[in-house]
Motif scaffolding. Structure first.
Motif, PDB file in Angstrom:
ATOM      1  N   SER A 282      13.663  27.036  14.141  1.00 40.90           N
ATOM      2  CA  SER A 282      14.910  27.042  14.898  1.00 40.90           C
ATOM      3  C   SER A 282      14.920  26.032  16.025  1.00 40.90           C
ATOM      4  CB  SER A 282      15.167  28.451  15.482  1.00 40.90           C
ATOM      5  OG  SER A 282      14.089  28.827  16.331  1.00 40.90           O
ATOM      6  N   GLU A 283      13.735  25.466  16.367  1.00 40.99           N
ATOM      7  CA  GLU A 283      13.655  24.505  17.446  1.00 40.99           C
ATOM      8  C   GLU A 283      13.722  23.088  16.876  1.00 40.99           C
ATOM      9  OE1 GLU A 283      11.218  26.635  16.767  1.00 40.99           O
ATOM     10  OE2 GLU A 283      11.362  28.205  18.300  1.00 40.99           O
ATOM     11  N   TYR A 284      14.515  22.276  17.592  1.00 42.43           N
ATOM     12  CA  TYR A 284      14.597  20.880  17.177  1.00 42.43           C
ATOM     13  C   TYR A 284      13.287  20.124  17.449  1.00 42.43           C
ATOM     14  CZ  TYR A 284      19.584  21.721  16.772  1.00 42.43           C
ATOM     15  OH  TYR A 284      20.814  22.211  16.401  1.00 42.43           O
ATOM     16  N   GLY A 285      12.518  20.629  18.386  1.00 39.49           N
ATOM     17  CA  GLY A 285      11.235  19.997  18.713  1.00 39.49           C
ATOM     18  C   GLY A 285      10.294  19.933  17.532  1.00 39.49           C
ATOM     19  N   ALA A 286      10.401  20.934  16.641  1.00 41.64           N
ATOM     20  CA  ALA A 286       9.534  20.944  15.457  1.00 41.64           C
ATOM     21  C   ALA A 286       9.809  19.733  14.576  1.00 41.64           C
ATOM     22  CB  ALA A 286       9.735  22.227  14.669  1.00 41.64           C
ATOM     23  N   ILE A 287      11.092  19.352  14.480  1.00 37.21           N
ATOM     24  CA  ILE A 287      11.437  18.184  13.657  1.00 37.21           C
ATOM     25  C   ILE A 287      10.889  16.915  14.294  1.00 37.21           C
ATOM     26  CG2 ILE A 287      13.335  16.801  12.753  1.00 37.21           C
ATOM     27  CD1 ILE A 287      14.982  19.365  12.579  1.00 37.21           C
ATOM     28  N   PHE A 288      11.025  16.815  15.630  1.00 37.02           N
ATOM     29  CA  PHE A 288      10.443  15.662  16.328  1.00 37.02           C
ATOM     30  C   PHE A 288       8.929  15.609  16.118  1.00 37.02           C
ATOM     31  CE2 PHE A 288      14.465  15.649  18.566  1.00 37.02           C
ATOM     32  CZ  PHE A 288      14.647  14.311  18.887  1.00 37.02           C
ATOM     33  N   ALA A 289       8.307  16.774  16.257  1.00 31.79           N
ATOM     34  CA  ALA A 289       6.847  16.834  16.086  1.00 31.79           C
ATOM     35  C   ALA A 289       6.457  16.424  14.668  1.00 31.79           C
ATOM     36  CB  ALA A 289       6.338  18.236  16.400  1.00 31.79           C
ATOM     37  N   PHE A 290       7.218  16.886  13.657  1.00 36.59           N
ATOM     38  CA  PHE A 290       6.899  16.572  12.267  1.00 36.59           C
ATOM     39  C   PHE A 290       7.045  15.074  11.981  1.00 36.59           C
ATOM     40  CE2 PHE A 290       6.207  20.780  10.793  1.00 36.59           C
ATOM     41  CZ  PHE A 290       5.699  20.666   9.510  1.00 36.59           C
ATOM     42  N   ILE A 291       8.041  14.437  12.615  1.00 34.95           N
ATOM     43  CA  ILE A 291       8.197  12.988  12.427  1.00 34.95           C
ATOM     44  C   ILE A 291       6.951  12.260  12.927  1.00 34.95           C
ATOM     45  CG2 ILE A 291       9.485  10.958  13.186  1.00 34.95           C
ATOM     46  CD1 ILE A 291      12.000  12.745  13.201  1.00 34.95           C
ATOM     47  N   LEU A 292       6.467  12.676  14.126  1.00 33.84           N
ATOM     48  CA  LEU A 292       5.251  12.054  14.669  1.00 33.84           C
ATOM     49  C   LEU A 292       4.030  12.406  13.827  1.00 33.84           C
ATOM     50  CD1 LEU A 292       5.793  12.678  18.512  1.00 33.84           C
ATOM     51  CD2 LEU A 292       6.034  10.526  17.272  1.00 33.84           C
ATOM     52  N   LEU A 293       3.963  13.668  13.404  1.00 35.56           N
ATOM     53  CA  LEU A 293       2.795  14.107  12.629  1.00 35.56           C
ATOM     54  C   LEU A 293       2.746  13.445  11.258  1.00 35.56           C
ATOM     55  CD1 LEU A 293       2.811  17.915  13.514  1.00 35.56           C
ATOM     56  CD2 LEU A 293       1.088  16.240  14.206  1.00 35.56           C
ATOM     57  N   SER A 294       3.927  13.262  10.646  1.00 37.66           N
ATOM     58  CA  SER A 294       3.928  12.608   9.325  1.00 37.66           C
ATOM     59  C   SER A 294       3.439  11.166   9.431  1.00 37.66           C
ATOM     60  CB  SER A 294       5.331  12.652   8.719  1.00 37.66           C
ATOM     61  OG  SER A 294       6.223  11.853   9.475  1.00 37.66           O
ATOM     62  N   ASP A 295       3.800  10.503  10.535  1.00 37.83           N
ATOM     63  CA  ASP A 295       3.298   9.136  10.741  1.00 37.83           C
ATOM     64  C   ASP A 295       1.786   9.147  10.920  1.00 37.83           C
ATOM     65  OD1 ASP A 295       3.900   6.242  11.267  1.00 37.83           O
ATOM     66  OD2 ASP A 295       2.931   6.753  13.169  1.00 37.83           O
TER      67      ASP A 295
END
Length: 588
Positions: A282-295
């Protein structure tokens, strides 16, 4: 070890390399710890960014934003410190390892038989000792540890992804096999390509070194255009080998970038859908974190492929170096006798020898030299004269028979002890790019400058050396090019004299010198042969006349033995050789 098999990694070879890190275990483990810290700090950065979005920015909490920003700054500082320590000490370890390997390699080559150097390219050996060594160092500085650090980072990142959102994690993981498969194909292709690169580098080095060394011949015979064309062909092959590696890189890295970009796009799309439907994070931060983590997941995988190139080049280089280290080409040094002094009596008993297995050069020769006696060996080119000297010094092993000094087989002497009692003056004198004093003493600390000068005065070459700029400190440059052939011979005589040998060998030592130098050399010869066993090969007329015994050789056999007068009276082979080669000198 087949370095052309395309085998991605040779663990036995790598294990052998790792053994060289044992003296530096603290540094080795320190670099490993730094690699672990780097993976932890990298993941913490992505987590903090996600928390900043959810708990500070979305909630409009400036205090929490400040605290989290400070925390992220602390993590980044820790990451920088860890990266600094990792980079420096990984390189330090690599340089320390290649220093030790290079010492082992050079020590090994110092003990090789002359036969090994007869059939080996100097340019190739130089490549092994210099360029290949740097590639081995890169295994540790840019290969192994970087790969380990990246793998750890990928494992930690994958764990964090699964913990935060297994659905988004599965999207990313679904694309990993594509990268993994492409990486595997890339590694195999690059292994073969780098093997070809190292071969072409060796060929190029060998060609350039030989042509520079023999530049006088190239120019004398107008071979410039021909050699230029040969160089162009070799250089073209060298370029093609490197371009093959460039082509593989050009294919792989765009594929990796496309897959990484697709993963980020899918994260944004699917993560957004899950948030809209309220069935995912439910947090948008998770999507930001996943973008960084996928890189962080895909970039190490791309880097691993790149660093695996470095690792493979290092492994190919290590394979080549260890092949030399594993070469069994040493003269057997199992003798135990180490005498402080020898009388110098020499006996050859039915000695047979050939440089090649099926081509015998000496056909059962036998002769003896009494202690203190001067013996001349004469004969046509290829008769086997110089071969006798090579065998006396044990540069080569005889096929059968025996060579003895003072009644003791030369195999029973310690090799260093045997050679320390024999001094050789060759026709082609080799001088190092150093001072005259160092070329004479060969940096033996037991030989002082005062002893060198005293010896020079005794054999009559002090005036010649003193007339040079800086005298005994005059640098003769590479191979003694600053001196004439006669001057180089005089330096070689002095080098032999100061070593105080029991047996002296003069191999073509007065050929191709001017009259003045020959007079000095003749005086030096009389002095240094005084009171010691001397073997003189194909010397000028005056020296041969004074010899106690002359051995005449033809086609690897002894055909006559006697004094100068005795052999002339026989009217045989020596008499014919004398009339053909020495009558002009006698008339003069």
């Amino acid at each position: 070890m087949d370095n052309k098999s395309g085998k991605a990694f040779d663990f036995l070879l790598f294990k052998r390399l790792v053994n060289y890190t044992k003296p530096y275990r603290v540094t080795f483990y320190g670099v490993a710890i730094a690699a672990i810290l780097l993976s932890g700090f990298a993941v913490m950065t992505a987590i903090i960014v996600g928390n900043i979005v959810d708990e500070a920015i979305t909630q409009k909490d400036s205090q929490k934003l400040l605290y989290m920003t400070m925390a992220m700054l602390a993590v980044l500082i820790g990451q920088v410190v860890s990266q600094l320590g990792f980079n420096y000490y990984a390189n330090w370890l690599g340089e320390s390892v290649i220093k030790d390997v290079r010492i082992d390699l050079f020590k090994r080559m110092l003990g090789f038989k002359m036969k090994y150097f007869d059939s080996s390219s100097i340019g190739v050996l130089v490549t092994r000792a210099v360029a290949d060594m740097q590639r081995i160092g890169e295994i540790f500085s840019q290969g192994f540890f970087v790969i380990v650090a990246d793998l750890l980072k990928m494992i930690v990142v994958a764990g964090v992804m699964l913990y935060q959102s297994w659905k988004l994690a599965l999207i990313v993981f679904a694309l990993l096999p594509i990268i993994a498969y492409a990486t595997r194909l890339f590694q195999k292709a690059m292994k073969i390509a780098f093997t070809e690169v190292r071969a072409e580098v060796s060929n190029l080095n060998s060609f350039v070194q030989e042509r520079i060394t023999g530049m006088k011949i190239v120019q004398l015979f107008n071979r410039e255009e021909i050699e230029k064309e040969k160089f162009r062909e070799i250089n073209e092959k060298h370029k093609d080998a490197w371009l093959k590696t460039v082509w593989y890189n050009s294919i792989f890295f765009p594929i990796a970038e496309i897959v990484s970009s697709i993963a980020i796009g899918l994260i944004v799309w699917y993560g957004g859908l899950l948030n809209i439907a309220n069935v995912g994070p439910s947090e948008y931060g998770a999507i930001f974190a996943f973008i960084l983590l996928s890189d962080m997941l895909f970039r190490p995988l791309r880097q691993i492929a790149d660093k695996f190139n470095t690792l493979q080049m290092g492994m190919v280089a290590a394979n080549r170096v260890f092949k030399i280290l594993d070469t069994e080409s040493q003269i057997e040094d199992s003798g135990t006798i180490e005498k402080a002094a020898i009388l110098g009596a020499i006996d050859f008993k039915d000695v047979r020898f050939g440089y090649l297995e099926d081509e015998e050069v000496l056909h059962g020769i036998s002769f003896n030299v009494k202690a203190g006696e001067t013996v001349a060996i004469v004969g046509a080119t290829g008769a086997g004269k110089s071969t006798i000297i090579n065998l006396l010094n044990r540069f080569y092993e005889i096929n059968s028979g025996e060579i003895a000094i003072d009644g003791v087989s030369i195999k029973d002497f310690k090799l260093s002890s045997l050679r320390s009692k024999i001094a050789v003056v060759l026709q082609d004198v080799f001088l190092f790019a150093d001072t005259i004093a160092n070329n004479i003493s060969l940096k033996n600390t037991a030989i002082t400058t005062a002893q060198i000068e005293a010896a020079a005065r005794e054999i009559g070459v002090h005036e010649f050396i003193a007339s040079l700029p800086e005298g005994y400190n005059y640098n003769v440059k590479e191979r003694g090019t600053m001196l004439s052939s006669g001057q180089r011979q005089l330096i070689a005589f002095l080098r032999a004299y100061v070593s105080n040998p029991s047996i002296l060998v003069l191999d073509e030592a007065t050929s191709s010198v001017d009259t003045y130098s020959e007079q000095l050399i003749q005086k030096a010869t009389d002095k240094i042969t005084e009171g010691r066993t001397s073997i003189i090969i194909a010397h000028r007329l005056a020296t041969i006349k004074k010899a106690d015994k002359i051995i005449v050789m033809d086609a690897g056999k002894i055909v006559e033995i006697g004094t100068h007068k005795e052999l002339l009276k026989k009217g045989g082979y020596y008499n014919n050789l004398y009339e053909a080669q020495f009558s002009i000198e006698e008339v003069a």
